[in-house]
Design an enzyme around this catalytic site. Structure first.
Site, short mmCIF file in Angstrom:
data_model
loop_
_atom_site.label_atom_id
_atom_site.label_comp_id
_atom_site.label_asym_id
_atom_site.label_seq_id
_atom_site.Cartn_x
_atom_site.Cartn_y
_atom_site.Cartn_z
CE1 TYR A 56 -29.87 -33.87 65.10
CE2 TYR A 56 -30.81 -31.99 66.26
CZ TYR A 56 -30.96 -33.08 65.42
OH TYR A 56 -32.20 -33.39 64.91
CD GLN A 91 -35.26 -42.79 55.91
OE1 GLN A 91 -36.23 -42.29 56.48
NE2 GLN A 91 -35.14 -44.09 55.76
CG ASP A 94 -24.42 -43.16 60.31
OD1 ASP A 94 -23.84 -43.46 59.24
OD2 ASP A 94 -25.42 -43.79 60.71
CG HIS A 109 -33.38 -37.32 56.78
ND1 HIS A 109 -33.98 -38.37 57.45
CD2 HIS A 109 -34.31 -36.89 55.88
CE1 HIS A 109 -35.21 -38.57 56.98
NE2 HIS A 109 -35.43 -37.69 56.02
CB THR A 177 -35.92 -47.22 56.84
OG1 THR A 177 -36.80 -46.13 57.14
CG2 THR A 177 -36.28 -47.83 55.51
CB ALA A 220 -28.42 -54.60 58.62
P1 OAD Z 1 -36.39 -46.12 62.83
O1 OAD Z 1 -35.79 -46.16 64.18
O2 OAD Z 1 -37.74 -45.53 62.68
O3 OAD Z 1 -36.44 -47.57 62.21
C1 OAD Z 1 -35.31 -48.42 62.23
C2 OAD Z 1 -35.71 -49.77 61.66
O4 OAD Z 1 -34.54 -50.59 61.63
C3 OAD Z 1 -36.78 -50.53 62.45
O5 OAD Z 1 -37.79 -51.01 61.57
C4 OAD Z 1 -36.00 -51.68 63.09
O6 OAD Z 1 -36.77 -52.87 63.17
C5 OAD Z 1 -34.87 -51.87 62.09
N1 OAD Z 1 -33.64 -52.45 62.69
C6 OAD Z 1 -33.17 -52.28 63.96
N2 OAD Z 1 -32.02 -52.96 64.11
C7 OAD Z 1 -31.75 -53.55 62.91
C8 OAD Z 1 -30.70 -54.39 62.44
N3 OAD Z 1 -29.67 -54.76 63.21
N4 OAD Z 1 -30.76 -54.82 61.15
C9 OAD Z 1 -31.80 -54.47 60.35
N5 OAD Z 1 -32.81 -53.68 60.74
C10 OAD Z 1 -32.79 -53.22 62.01
O7 OAD Z 1 -35.32 -45.36 61.89
P2 OAD Z 1 -35.52 -44.73 60.43
O8 OAD Z 1 -36.56 -45.47 59.68
O9 OAD Z 1 -34.18 -44.59 59.84
O10 OAD Z 1 -35.30 -38.36 60.77
O11 OAD Z 1 -36.07 -43.30 60.80
C11 OAD Z 1 -36.35 -42.41 59.77
C12 OAD Z 1 -36.14 -41.00 60.23
O12 OAD Z 1 -36.88 -40.76 61.44
C13 OAD Z 1 -34.71 -40.67 60.63
O13 OAD Z 1 -33.89 -40.31 59.53
C14 OAD Z 1 -34.90 -39.49 61.55
C15 OAD Z 1 -36.03 -40.07 62.38
O14 OAD Z 1 -36.81 -39.19 63.07
C16 OAD Z 1 -35.12 -37.10 61.23
O15 OAD Z 1 -34.62 -36.86 62.30
C17 OAD Z 1 -35.58 -36.04 60.27
#
Ligand code: OAD
Length: 234
Positions: A56, A91, A94, A109, A177, A220
């Site tokens: 972290y 989630q 940052d 989170h 996400t 995005a």
């Molecule tokens: P993920 O890494 O699981 O998913 C990120 C998503 O963003 C994926 O579906 C990518 O395709 C998409 N992505 C990547 N680049 C992008 C862009 N430029 N524009 C749009 N989309 C894009 O991340 P989260 O879903 O946020 O929790 O993960 C959820 C949680 O899992 C996090 O908060 C963290 C993690 O483990 C904890 O640590 C408790």
């Protein structure tokens, strides 16, 4: 697209990717380099606090100097310019939503730029490294200072407020996400049950794609400003 009065936005790591922060589950993502059970659980912190703090600390360094991108800015503009209520639930740990100007914001989170004392529950803004030998500035005890982030096995923050907003929303938009992590992955079902319109904005179809009424796929910084323009034009 007229008539939305109570909008809930859910964001994930994909929103901050174009600001230079790693996502978790993309092929070069954080969970390709670390195991969740080594760095993101209370058990990991009990077993090896230094490893967890180092993980972290690196992420805190990464978050300190990054700038919000056009997608964060568009969501802040939606909140300030839309006549209805806009709640952003992120989630992400940052600080990019608040740097872009979002105010009605829940960090479900937690926040990497805060420390939490495991002894007294006190929370403090924190920009430097955290180490196991630090004293808490509030209770004075040593060894409990940890990042104010929610680990797997812990309860995300402000869930009552989030579920109340979902039960009352007429538009739910999930952005950047993958839909892998609950409870956030279940929010679309709550919004559907409330009769809301549901939209996914993501680079690619997420795990939960079948639950959304509408989906737009792309970067995005391109699709979020365009979608916000559509919403604001009514
Ligand atoms: P993920 O890494 O699981 O998913 C990120 C998503 O963003 C994926 O579906 C990518 O395709 C998409 N992505 C990547 N680049 C992008 C862009 N430029 N524009 C749009 N989309 C894009 O991340 P989260 O879903 O946020 O929790 O993960 C959820 C949680 O899992 C996090 O908060 C963290 C993690 O483990 C904890 O640590 C408790």
């Amino acid at each position: 697209m007229t008539g939305f009065n109570r909008i809930v936005i859910l964001t994930g790591a994909g929103l901050s990717a174009e600001s230079g922060l790693s996502t978790f589950r993309d092929k070069d993502g954080i969970w390709a380099r670390y195991r969740i059970e080594d760095v993101a659980t209370p058990e990991a912190f009990a077993r090896n606090p230094t490893l967890v703090q180092d993980f972290y600390n690196a992420r805190r360094k990464g978050a300190r100097d990054v700038a919000p991108n056009a997608a964060h800015a568009a969501l802040a503009r939606l909140e300030s310019d839309h006549p209805g209520n806009v709640l952003t639930v992120t989630q992400n740990i940052d600080p990019l939503h608040e740097r872009a100007g979002s105010k009605n914001l829940i960090h479900m989170h937690g926040e990497i730029l805060r420390a939490l004392c495991a002894h007294c529950g006190g929370r403090t803004p924190w920009e430097d490294d955290l180490t196991a030998d630090l004293d808490c500035g509030r209770c004075g005890r040593t060894g409990g200072m940890r990042p104010d982030v929610v680990w797997f096995g812990e309860m995300p923050y402000q869930m009552e407020t989030i579920y109340a907003a979902l039960a009352d929303c007429d538009l739910f938009v999930s952005i950047g996400t993958s839909g892998n992590v609950y409870p956030a992955a279940g929010f679309v079902a709550e919004a559907n049950a409330a009769g809301a319109h549901t939209v996914e904005l993501n680079l690619e179809p997420s795990e939960g794609i079948s639950h959304f009424a509408e989906a737009i796929h792309g970067k995005a910084t391109e699709i979020v400003p365009a979608y916000v323009d559509r919403l604001l034009k009514g």
